[in-house]
Design a protein around this motif. Sequence first.
Motif, short mmCIF file in Angstrom:
data_model
loop_
_atom_site.label_atom_id
_atom_site.label_comp_id
_atom_site.label_asym_id
_atom_site.label_seq_id
_atom_site.Cartn_x
_atom_site.Cartn_y
_atom_site.Cartn_z
N GLU A 1 1.85 2.06 -1.62
CA GLU A 1 0.60 1.49 -2.12
C GLU A 1 -0.51 1.51 -1.07
O GLU A 1 -1.66 1.81 -1.38
CB GLU A 1 0.83 0.06 -2.62
CG GLU A 1 1.69 -0.03 -3.86
CD GLU A 1 1.02 0.58 -5.09
OE1 GLU A 1 -0.22 0.71 -5.09
OE2 GLU A 1 1.74 0.92 -6.04
N ASP A 2 -0.18 1.18 0.17
CA ASP A 2 -1.22 1.15 1.20
C ASP A 2 -1.84 2.53 1.39
O ASP A 2 -3.06 2.67 1.52
CB ASP A 2 -0.65 0.64 2.53
CG ASP A 2 -0.35 -0.84 2.49
OD1 ASP A 2 -0.78 -1.51 1.53
OD2 ASP A 2 0.34 -1.34 3.41
N ARG B 1 -1.88 4.95 -0.83
CA ARG B 1 -2.64 5.27 -2.04
C ARG B 1 -4.00 4.58 -2.03
O ARG B 1 -5.01 5.18 -2.45
CB ARG B 1 -1.85 4.86 -3.28
CG ARG B 1 -0.71 5.81 -3.59
CD ARG B 1 0.28 5.27 -4.59
NE ARG B 1 -0.27 4.93 -5.87
CZ ARG B 1 0.37 5.10 -7.03
NH1 ARG B 1 1.59 5.64 -7.04
NH2 ARG B 1 -0.17 4.75 -8.16
N GLU B 2 -4.05 3.35 -1.57
CA GLU B 2 -5.35 2.66 -1.49
C GLU B 2 -6.30 3.39 -0.55
O GLU B 2 -7.51 3.47 -0.81
CB GLU B 2 -5.15 1.22 -1.04
CG GLU B 2 -4.53 0.32 -2.10
CD GLU B 2 -5.34 0.29 -3.38
OE1 GLU B 2 -6.59 0.19 -3.30
OE2 GLU B 2 -4.73 0.39 -4.47
N PHE C 1 -7.68 6.25 -2.46
CA PHE C 1 -8.70 5.82 -3.42
C PHE C 1 -10.04 5.58 -2.73
O PHE C 1 -11.11 5.86 -3.30
CB PHE C 1 -8.25 4.57 -4.17
CG PHE C 1 -7.11 4.81 -5.12
CD1 PHE C 1 -7.00 5.99 -5.83
CD2 PHE C 1 -6.12 3.85 -5.30
CE1 PHE C 1 -5.95 6.22 -6.71
CE2 PHE C 1 -5.06 4.05 -6.17
CZ PHE C 1 -4.98 5.25 -6.88
N GLU C 2 -10.01 5.09 -1.52
CA GLU C 2 -11.26 4.90 -0.77
C GLU C 2 -11.93 6.24 -0.50
O GLU C 2 -13.15 6.37 -0.61
CB GLU C 2 -10.98 4.16 0.53
CG GLU C 2 -10.58 2.70 0.34
CD GLU C 2 -10.27 2.02 1.67
OE1 GLU C 2 -10.50 2.65 2.73
OE2 GLU C 2 -9.80 0.86 1.64
N ASP D 1 -5.27 6.45 -12.26
CA ASP D 1 -6.07 5.55 -11.44
C ASP D 1 -7.15 6.31 -10.67
O ASP D 1 -8.29 5.84 -10.54
CB ASP D 1 -5.18 4.80 -10.46
CG ASP D 1 -4.30 3.76 -11.15
OD1 ASP D 1 -4.55 3.45 -12.32
OD2 ASP D 1 -3.33 3.29 -10.50
N ARG E 1 -11.78 6.57 -11.23
CA ARG E 1 -12.77 6.42 -10.17
C ARG E 1 -13.73 7.61 -10.11
O ARG E 1 -14.66 7.58 -9.31
CB ARG E 1 -12.07 6.27 -8.82
CG ARG E 1 -11.19 5.03 -8.72
CD ARG E 1 -10.29 5.07 -7.48
NE ARG E 1 -9.52 3.85 -7.35
CZ ARG E 1 -9.92 2.76 -6.68
NH1 ARG E 1 -11.08 2.76 -6.06
NH2 ARG E 1 -9.16 1.69 -6.61
#
Length: 279
Positions: free
Chosen positions: A84-85, A87-88, A91-92, A148, A152
């Motif tokens: 998850e980290d 992936r975040e 996303f940024e 996801d 964005r």
Amino acid sequence: MYGVVTRNAEEVRWPEFDRGFYEVKDVTGRSADPIEDGVNMVSCFGDNAAADADPSLVPVDDMGRPADREREYFDWAYICPSREDYREGLFEIIDDCAAANPDVRLDDIGFPRAEYCRCGVCEQRFAESEYDDRYEWRASVITEFVADAADRIPGDVYMTLYPDPYPGHLYERAGIDLEAVEEHVDEFVVPLYDTAYETTYWLETIAKGFESALETPFNIELYAVNVDVDNLIHALEVAEEYGNGVFFGYEASNARAALRRRRADEREGVTHGEPNSES
């Protein structure tokens, strides 16, 4: 439609190309600022730098072997799609790309091979999931990420596919459920790379396979580095019979030369009316 894939921002503006893809993050982990006049491109789960900085991010098989450059069959290190980290962080980067240009291309998506991943995170999440079948669970992880990411991206979503149209292979090997991800993707890109293109029957075969497998438009990406221009033109002629567009990877000058020669040959072959004759 013809396009270029490049690390040089100025090349996306060359008039020979209808579309330019600019690598903001590549598999080495190298990063660059997004640009406004090109489709920014993000390597998602290929990242040598992240793998070197934190080896625990790298997927492992059931024998604990990591999917990195130490395995002879991997050209770069992978990152586990369950993290998850990480992936975040992706996303940024995607947010930054979408702020510069509404269209974004997602590259290097999927698990590295069918036997990956058996890291502690994946084992726990699979055990806690609603799925009994590991392949189904892996596909849900990839589809969720694509969905996801697409949420964005305000413009067109491009997604690179591994060049394997054989039924079930993308699902089993990479965790890509084509029918599921097609809902979130506007156009696919299939790299069909060769260093010479001295024969192209295989290119036609793979392209036809994707034409049969996909409902969503797809583009073919050709490798242009040090390829003979005549061979590159022949590959282009084969590819454009199937792809919505043809893109050239990583040597814009060679791609431009091929397009210019192709257009010059087409002009030389044009005739206008019958020649005058005297009786």
